[in-house]
Every structure is written in structure tokens, then in C-alpha cells.
Write a protein that holds these residues in place. Structure first.
Motif, PDB file in Angstrom:
ATOM      1  N   LEU A  44      26.044  39.509  36.539  1.00 55.14           N
ATOM      2  CA  LEU A  44      27.373  39.727  35.822  1.00 55.14           C
ATOM      3  C   LEU A  44      28.075  41.185  36.119  1.00 55.14           C
ATOM      4  O   LEU A  44      27.273  42.047  36.462  1.00 55.14           O
ATOM      5  N   GLU A  45      29.504  41.052  36.448  1.00 59.75           N
ATOM      6  CA  GLU A  45      30.172  42.284  36.916  1.00 59.75           C
ATOM      7  C   GLU A  45      30.429  43.102  36.043  1.00 59.75           C
ATOM      8  O   GLU A  45      30.865  42.659  34.905  1.00 59.75           O
ATOM      9  N   HIS A  46      30.530  44.463  36.287  1.00 59.86           N
ATOM     10  CA  HIS A  46      31.435  45.549  35.419  1.00 59.86           C
ATOM     11  C   HIS A  46      31.979  46.504  36.197  1.00 59.86           C
ATOM     12  O   HIS A  46      31.967  46.196  37.238  1.00 59.86           O
ATOM     13  N   SER A  99      26.811  41.024  47.030  1.00 64.08           N
ATOM     14  CA  SER A  99      28.314  41.184  47.458  1.00 64.08           C
ATOM     15  C   SER A  99      29.076  40.527  46.373  1.00 64.08           C
ATOM     16  O   SER A  99      30.299  41.047  46.425  1.00 64.08           O
ATOM     17  N   HIS A 100      28.956  39.265  45.900  1.00 63.46           N
ATOM     18  CA  HIS A 100      29.757  38.858  45.074  1.00 63.46           C
ATOM     19  C   HIS A 100      30.140  39.709  43.647  1.00 63.46           C
ATOM     20  O   HIS A 100      31.361  39.969  43.511  1.00 63.46           O
ATOM     21  N   GLU A 101      29.090  40.247  43.238  1.00 65.72           N
ATOM     22  CA  GLU A 101      29.343  41.004  41.743  1.00 65.72           C
ATOM     23  C   GLU A 101      30.190  42.308  42.197  1.00 65.72           C
ATOM     24  O   GLU A 101      30.991  42.841  41.645  1.00 65.72           O
ATOM     25  N   TYR A 102      29.620  42.728  43.568  1.00 68.44           N
ATOM     26  CA  TYR A 102      30.514  44.069  44.041  1.00 68.44           C
ATOM     27  C   TYR A 102      32.027  43.775  44.299  1.00 68.44           C
ATOM     28  O   TYR A 102      32.929  44.806  43.971  1.00 68.44           O
ATOM     29  N   PHE A 103      32.172  42.846  44.728  1.00 66.02           N
ATOM     30  CA  PHE A 103      33.726  42.297  45.038  1.00 66.02           C
ATOM     31  C   PHE A 103      34.478  42.320  43.760  1.00 66.02           C
ATOM     32  O   PHE A 103      35.643  42.538  43.620  1.00 66.02           O
ATOM     33  N   HIS A 104      33.683  41.861  42.395  1.00 67.32           N
ATOM     34  CA  HIS A 104      34.547  41.815  41.284  1.00 67.32           C
ATOM     35  C   HIS A 104      34.823  43.101  41.099  1.00 67.32           C
ATOM     36  O   HIS A 104      35.756  43.101  40.210  1.00 67.32           O
ATOM     37  N   SER A 105      34.353  44.425  41.520  1.00 64.94           N
ATOM     38  CA  SER A 105      34.936  45.463  41.000  1.00 64.94           C
ATOM     39  C   SER A 105      36.404  45.937  41.149  1.00 64.94           C
ATOM     40  O   SER A 105      36.901  46.451  40.409  1.00 64.94           O
ATOM     41  N   PHE A 143      39.569  34.389  40.444  1.00 65.29           N
ATOM     42  CA  PHE A 143      38.756  35.448  40.142  1.00 65.29           C
ATOM     43  C   PHE A 143      37.300  35.127  40.765  1.00 65.29           C
ATOM     44  O   PHE A 143      36.532  35.892  41.114  1.00 65.29           O
ATOM     45  N   GLU A 144      37.115  34.002  40.629  1.00 60.70           N
ATOM     46  CA  GLU A 144      35.557  33.572  40.800  1.00 60.70           C
ATOM     47  C   GLU A 144      35.529  32.814  42.181  1.00 60.70           C
ATOM     48  O   GLU A 144      34.678  33.121  43.040  1.00 60.70           O
ATOM     49  N   GLY A 145      36.639  32.148  42.627  1.00 65.57           N
ATOM     50  CA  GLY A 145      36.679  31.169  43.777  1.00 65.57           C
ATOM     51  C   GLY A 145      36.719  32.227  44.972  1.00 65.57           C
ATOM     52  O   GLY A 145      36.164  32.275  46.027  1.00 65.57           O
ATOM     53  N   TYR A 187      35.362  25.776  39.545  1.00 66.22           N
ATOM     54  CA  TYR A 187      36.153  26.691  39.979  1.00 66.22           C
ATOM     55  C   TYR A 187      35.759  27.772  40.870  1.00 66.22           C
ATOM     56  O   TYR A 187      36.382  28.467  41.561  1.00 66.22           O
ATOM     57  N   TYR A 188      34.317  28.030  40.995  1.00 71.96           N
ATOM     58  CA  TYR A 188      33.766  28.849  41.846  1.00 71.96           C
ATOM     59  C   TYR A 188      33.737  27.907  43.299  1.00 71.96           C
ATOM     60  O   TYR A 188      34.312  28.578  44.231  1.00 71.96           O
ATOM     61  N   ILE A 189      33.257  26.744  43.508  1.00 72.59           N
ATOM     62  CA  ILE A 189      33.197  26.400  44.651  1.00 72.59           C
ATOM     63  C   ILE A 189      34.562  25.822  45.307  1.00 72.59           C
ATOM     64  O   ILE A 189      34.887  25.824  46.248  1.00 72.59           O
TER      65      ILE A 189
HETATM   66 ZN    ZN Z   1      31.454  36.042  39.616  1.00 69.13          ZN
END
Ligand code: ZN
Length: 611
Positions: A244-246, A281-287, A315-317, A385-387
């Protein structure tokens, strides 16, 4: 001048999994102070009703005199009236070992603010002070890890931390325990990795590899990074996966075997470690993408009720598209290995029948009730919506590059979104990403209309044009049938074109009572056509006993088109079905790096983000 709200939290009864909290409100509403708990946590789009874990709550005035507490609805209370300071004491049960809530036992304490901190109605924008108290039974080795800024606490210490608002208070999860930690720098910014749980991970390798991933992300959006310090909070368990991103940290749950061992050769990461790096990498990109570049409807978050947006694909894709690309750009994964990951992503997409029923915009909008509440029919009815979002991102990237001879790519769209939206806090509306992409093309005088691309990709259910677009780059998309139920695609295998594998058309899982439980029955497949349903437990095929391990293999030994009798229990009733076996669908993708240098360069221009 209103004084800051003061929260005190203590992991006081770890054996009972209970946090004790105290909230001091210096200037409460004289008519009675309303308090509320979030019903969901940003980044996880499901109503979780965190208030259900509050097991007691009481109010008192500054002299300790008890005050009335009235419950207003499932997640709101009115306390008082009080003329002076109001003290709220409450206890929260914390036994959810996920990245979304709170967990406390003798080994550690972890909490997300949304799961433990009451909000003070009308004072959400005030400064919030958090005092983290050491539990009475804690060993002296326990430390505190959080990206929340210290106020009086020493780094890693118990004591006082501060947040500018309630929104900030709940966006910095806190881990307390005796964890491993290591620090690395990325573009001059300190980053910490904290690992809780038993593990033997090579911390030096993690630091080395993660610093490259973080630098690749920071460089993509341009320095400086949008935080002064970043923390990866990792919980290592036997089996588990989640993130989970913060705004300045992420909570990750992983299997300890996903982490690299010091004894491993420092070659390119194996599949499991590569998966962990992809999660980081995924969660970090969400920053950037979702914590700062946000849907307008998330500014501010309304944590009391569902907030629908058709934009989760972006945002997820888009984040899912870049999580693996950043590993290549960081030099950790080869272009060939990247194509394997992309082919696996395409395979997952092709195996989802739901893509013909639900658009990715609708999947985003209905995330609360469909994607997050998947039942046995989800593969037939829900598109991820991710894939699909990641494949929309791929198609958009390749379309922009094709139209502009690589002068515009999705990288520039993201950079523009960061500059024009994320940095200033301007929310993203439904058509804004299309407008940004069209604007970048128009600046170059290129064909700028992306109306038909966006309307088909986001609102349609026809197949995305990835085969044609990859072809345009010089890459052939090879599709074949799966070799076995464990075949996730990406790898070329020699197949016998004359011998198709027969399948049931169902996902099989072990059943507690033996037999093969049909977890999902695919629409139009052999099992579905014969009348079998999800939940049925297949016990025999052609009169012979099968279980979850043997069923697929057993069936594949029959010729395609043959009809076999299948015995299955539906609840406790034995039923018999005549199943005409179908060929395994051609839904498994392989992408191979081209051999000739010119085509290879064109492919790597895209993968490595060269313009
Ligand atoms: Zn995500």
C-alpha cells in the motif's frame, strides 16, 4: 489559536492485540464534539468500517470527570458538551496482518492511522501531534519506524511525532518492534528499508538494488523527489503478498523467500526477488502517481463513503506498466526478461473473459463492489484495471511514439501530469490525460486526436491494439495454448500443432474433502457447457478418482472433442455430467527480443525510455 490535537498510542496489551489510545482536544466544540473513524483507507478501494475494531470509548473533561458519549452512526460519536479540554480514551483491537489495517502481538506493533486514529470533526486541518509510548512489556530493542516527522522523538525512537493535518497523520504507517533496518541514498534523498519478521535478507543488496530503482523513478519525474525521506516498511512472512502506497513510505507484505539471501550470487534477480523489486517499484511510483497526481474526486478524500472514479486504470494501470519498466531502466532486469514479464501480463489479460463484458473505466468506477469483492464469477465478469490499465498504458505509449517518431512518449505525459497537476495539487478529471497527451502531440504538429483511441480503450470492450502496436515496433506477439495449468506465459515452448491439449474450462483447487473444487467455471468452456458450476467438487472423470493435483493432467490425456462422464458433488448431492472436452484456448503470450540490431534498437528505445 487552536492548540494541536494530541494523540497518544500505546501497544499496551500485545497478547490481547489491543492498542490503547488517548486523544486530547484542547478546544472541543462546546455543543458536543463529534469524532469519526474512516470507513476506508486511501489506496484500497473497499469499505472496511475500521470503527468495528473500537472495543471501548469514553470521554472526560480536564478534571477527569466523565462526559456523555452518544453514538451517531456506525462511525461517528458525539462527546460532551465540555467547556474545557476534552479527553477521549479508547481501545482498538488490532489483529489484521495486512498492509491496510493494524496488527499487534508480542513480536511487533503495526498500524495505519486510518485504522486507529479518530478524526476530530471540524479540526481535521489543525496540526496533529502523535506521542508513541513504549509498551510496558517491550524489550529495550524495540524501535519505531515511520516517515512521520519527529517532533521530540529521536530518529527510530519512542516519543513525539507531528503531522500538519489529519490527512497527513493517517498517511504515515507506523511499525514498532525489533526490525532490521538499512539506509541508502537515492538522488541525495535518504531512504530506509525496515524489515519485520524472521528473515535472512541481504540488506546490502536490497539497498544497492532499490537505490537504482528509486533513482530511475526520481529521474523520470525530475529532481527533487517530492519527499525529504522515504521508508519501505516490509513485513516478511511465510506466504503473503501486498503493498500500500503512502506519500513518503510504503507498507509491503512479502514472503521471506522473495527476499535475496547473502549467499545468492549477485546475478540478475531470480523470479521471486524480481517480483519483490517490482512490488517496491510499483508502490514507489505511486509517490507521484496517485499520492500527488490524483483524481480530482480524491481531493480531499471523503473517507466516510465510497468515492467513485473511472480513472483507477490510470493510477493503478499506468503504475503497473512502469513498475517493471523501471527495473529495466535501473539496469536490474534485461530487455529480454522485461518482454517475458510483459508477455505474462498479456497472458493474464487474455485469460480474463470479463474483458469482453466490462470496460476498464467501468471496472475502475465499480472497484468498490466488483474488483475488490471478487466472487467465483469474477473471471467471467470483471476486467482488472491493473492489468488492462497497464496494457492501455502500453498501447498509449506505443501510439504516441509511433505518431511522433519517438519524440513524445508516455514518459512525457506523466511528466506533464506531474508538473501541471501533481506539483500544484490540481486534481485530474476524466478527460485530462487524453488532453495532456493530445497537447504534447499538437506541440510537435503531429496528428493529435486521440479521441477514438481513448474512447475504445477506456470505454469499449473490443481487444486493445497491442498486437498491431508491438508489430509496429518490430515485435511479434506469439500466442499459443497453455502447456499446463501452471503455465503463466512469457516462455517459448515447443508445441505439437497436431495435438491440442484437452481442458475442462475451469480453475481447479484442492477441496477439503478430497476431489477437485471448481473455483471458477469459465463461460463457454467445456465444464460450463456441460452444466458444472463453481463450487462443485469433481471426484471422478470417466469413472476414475481425481483430485486437484491430478484432474487437469488426467483430462488432458483425452482427445479434444471426446465426451467423458464427470461425477461431482454440488453441496452434498452427487451429480453426473457429460463433458465434451474442448481444446486449451490460445491465450498464452510470448514476446521475443528481435535479433537484428536495428529492430532491437527500436524496441529498446521504447523499453529504456529513449526519445
Ligand atoms: Zn498500486
Amino acid at each position: 489559536m487552536t492548540q494541536p490535537l494530541l494523540y497518544r498510542i500505546a501497544a499496551s496489551t500485545p497478547a490481547a492485540h489491543i492498542f490503547e489510545l488517548e486523544l486530547q482536544i484542547a478546544n472541543p466544540d462546546p455543543a458536543g464534539q463529534v469524532l469519526w473513524m474512516p470507513n476506508w483507507i486511501p489506496g484500497s478501494y473497499m469499505i472496511r468500517d475500521f470503527s468495528r475494531n473500537i472495543i471501548s470509548l469514553s470521554a472526560a473533561d480536564g478534571t477527569g470527570q466523565g462526559l456523555p458519549v452518544q453514538k451517531l452512526d456506525k462511525a461517528r460519536w458525539r462527546c460532551g458538551p465540555a467547556t474545557g479540554p476534552l479527553i477521549i480514551r479508547y481501545r482498538v483491537y488490532a489483529w489484521d496482518l495486512s498492509v491496510r489495517a493494524a496488527h499487534l502481538d508480542q513480536t511487533h506493533a503495526y498500524c495505519n492511522g486510518a485504522a486507529v486514529f479518530l478524526a476530530v470533526a471540524g479540526q481535521e486541518q489543525q496540526p496533529h501531534t502523535l506521542e508513541i509510548l513504549p509498551p510496558a512489556s517491550a524489550t529495550s530493542a524495540w524501535e519505531v519506524a515511520t516517515s512521520l516527522p519527529c517532533k521530540g522523538a529521536a530518529e527510530w525512537g519512542f516519543g513525539t511525532y507531528e503531522a500538519a493535518s489529519y490527512d497527513e497523520l493517517i498517511d504515515h504507517p507506523v511499525e514498532i518492534g525489533s526490525f532490521s533496518r538499512a539506509r541508502f541514498m537515492a538522488c541525495g534523498v535518504p531512504h530506509d528499508i525496515v524489515i519485520t519478521g524472521r528473515h535472512r535478507a541481504d540488506m546490502d543488496r536490497l539497498c544497492r538494488d532499490l537505490s537504482r530503482v528509486c533513482e530511475a523513478a526520481i529521474r523520470m519525474f525530475g529532481e527533487p523527489a517530492p519527499f525529504a525521506r522515504y521508508v519501505f516498511l516490509v513485513m516478511a512472512v511465510g506466504t503473503g503478498y501486498g503493498g500500500l502506497e503512502h506519500r513518503a513510505s510504503t507498507s509491503l507484505l512479502c514472503a521471506r523467500d522473495d527476499l535475496p539471501l547473502a549467499s545468492e550470487p549477485a546475478a540478475s534477480p531470480g523470479e521471486r526477488y524480481r517480483g519483490f523489486l517490482g512490488l517496491c517499484s510499483h508502490e514507489y511510483f505511486h509517490s507521484w502517481n496517485v499520492k500527488r497526481i490524483k483524481p480530482r474526486v480524491f481531493i480531499p478524500y471523503d473517507l466516510r463513503t465510497e468515492t467513485h472514479t473511472p480513472l483507477l486504470w490510470a493510477f493503478e494501470g499506468i503504475t503497473s506498466y512502469y513498475d517493471d519498466l523501471l527495473l529495466v531502466r535501473a539496469g536490474l532486469v534485461s530487455s529480454a526478461a522485461y518482454l517475458e514479464l510483459l508477455a505474462q501480463q498479456i497472458t493474464r489479460h487474455l485469460r480474463s473473459g470479463g474483458r469482453f463484458l466490462q470496460s476498464v473505466a467501468d471496472s475502475s468506477f465499480d472497484a468498490w463492489t466488483k474488483y475488490y469483492k471478487q466472487d467465483e464469477n469474477a473471471p467471467n465478469a470483471v476486467v482488472s484495471y491493473y492489468i488492462k490499465g497497464a496494457l492501455v498504458a502500453l498501447c498509449l505509449d506505443l501510439t504516441l511514439r509511433q505518431r511522433t517518431q519517438d519524440r513524445v512518449s508516455l514518459d512525457q505525459v506523466m511528466l506533464r501530469l506531474w508538473q501541471d497537476y501533481g506539483k500544484s495539487g490540481r486534481g485530474v478529471d476524466d478527460g485530462d490525460i487524453q488532453a495532456v497527451a493530445e497537447g504534447l502531440c499538437a506541440e510537435l504538429g503531429a496528428d493529435s486526436s486521440l479521441e477514438s483511441f481513448f474512447s475504445q480503450a477506456l470505454h469499449g470492450t473490443d481487444e486493445l491494439p497491442f498486437v498491431e502496436l508491438l508489430r509496429g515496433r518490430g515485435l511479434d506477439t506469439v500466442l499459443r495454448a497453455a502447456e499446463s495449468s501452471a503455465d503463466s506465459g512469457g516462455k517459448a515452448v515447443p508445441t505439437d500443432p497436431g495435438r491440442a491439449r484437452a481442458v475442462l474450462g475451469a480453475k481447479v483447487q484442492p477441496s477439503g474433502e478430497g476431489g477437485a473444487l471448481l473455483a471458477n467455471v469459465y463461460t463457454g468452456g467445456a465444464a460450463s457447457q456441460a452444466g458444472l458450476s463453481a463450487g462443485d467438487v469433481v471426484i471422478a472423470v470417466d469413472g476414475l478418482k481425481v483430485n486437484a493435483v491430478t484432474a487437469d493432467k488426467f483430462v488432458s490425456a483425452y482427445p479434444v472433442g471426446s465426451t467423458v462422464s464427470v461425477h461431482a458433488f454440488r453441496r452434498d448431492e452427487l451429480m453426473q455430467f457429460a463433458v465434451t472436452l474442448a481444446p486449451a484456448p490460445v491465450d498464452t503470450c510470448v514476446l521475443t527480443l528481435p535479433q537484428d540490431i536495428e529492430t532491437l534498437n527500436r524496441v529498446e528505445d521504447w523499453i529504456l525510455g529513449r526519445s
